[in-house]
Design a protein around this motif. Sequence first.
Motif, short mmCIF file in Angstrom:
data_model
loop_
_atom_site.label_atom_id
_atom_site.label_comp_id
_atom_site.label_asym_id
_atom_site.label_seq_id
_atom_site.Cartn_x
_atom_site.Cartn_y
_atom_site.Cartn_z
N ARG A 202 0.84 -1.21 0.00
CA ARG A 202 0.00 0.00 0.00
C ARG A 202 0.87 1.25 0.00
O ARG A 202 0.55 2.24 -0.67
N TRP A 206 0.71 4.33 -2.74
CA TRP A 206 0.51 5.74 -2.39
C TRP A 206 1.72 6.58 -2.80
O TRP A 206 1.55 7.75 -3.19
N TRP A 239 -10.31 2.35 -2.81
CA TRP A 239 -9.03 3.04 -3.06
C TRP A 239 -9.16 4.00 -4.23
O TRP A 239 -8.64 5.12 -4.19
#
Length: 368
Positions: A202, A206, A239
């Motif tokens: 993750r 990002w 997301w």
Amino acid sequence: MDHHVHGALKDDVSQSVFETLITESDRAIPAWMSQFDSQVGFAIRRWCAPVLGLPRHAAAAEYMKARASLGTDEVNRRLLSGAGVGHFLVETGYRGDEILNPEQMGQSAGQRASEVVRLEAVAESIVESGVTAKSFPERYVQALANATTHAVGVKSIIAYRWGFDFEPARPAKVAVIEAARNWLEAFANGGPLKVEDPVLLRFFLWAGVDRGLPIQLHTGYGDPDLRLDRCNPLLLTPWIKLIEPASVDIMLLHCYPYHREAGYLAQVFPHVYFDVGLGVNYTGVQSEQILAESLELTPFSKLLFSSDAWGPAELHYLGSALWRQGMTNVLQRWVDAGDWSEDDAIRVVNMIATENATRVYKLAGGRS
């Protein structure tokens, strides 16, 4: 423009090795079968044989004999240049020592080639060079910036390493450091370099959002290293919503058998695009149906062409040949029925083949 592709093989390979490279399986091929007896195998004999100087549908043994006689360099030159691709966007993160790099791909095809950087590969490179857990977040961000100086996009394989059912929020720095510590300690004790921790995966995603380049995501069909049921792009919806304010484009790759779900996401979210690349090669003559289904929901400005070819240049050539043939057959039926005009059909083909990728990757400005 092939917006997601890998390099062609550098070296000659035997028929037994070649057959392992025209399947997504990573298991040994049983002695009683041949991968040539599949849709992709038949498509190679149909489409690629004439490029190597053979009749259509030449036997597999005859095909491999001609391939060996020509040598990999000549096979690559014929098939890559014959694909009619003017610009390859080459993702370099998988077994890069066995395949041509972007510059070599461009030289072999006589066309442009640009690089797409794999997010996970950047992390693995800094671990190999040495890094502490505490410095890992900053080191990764800097390494990603350096790796993508001339890149046109980034790619994540979170679908392989975890799946799309991940916590969508940006992970806290303390959680990233702790996950990095666990990974580094395991690696120091002989564990795998491959990163599988969902917190780190993750974090890479990002960091990709922060970098601002289009983010490619492997979606759907792939080798047994993934769980196909956890690669449905609908699982990405939370997301996708979270990153929408960042105005970063998401490129859902391959998508089969979830191409209809991908078409829905591309319709409802302005920053989502998709292709059906890998599914086209491996479904052969049936790829026409997949191409037609990919045109159901999505706005035509949100669909791109890719081959996802890796290794045998046959897959680079087939990605283009099957797409051209399939799109021709589908759109010609609609034109003949009076549902589309010929001018509109040609306009849509140009959008999907080149114009959408040129816009999304900002290639008109000369980035390469």
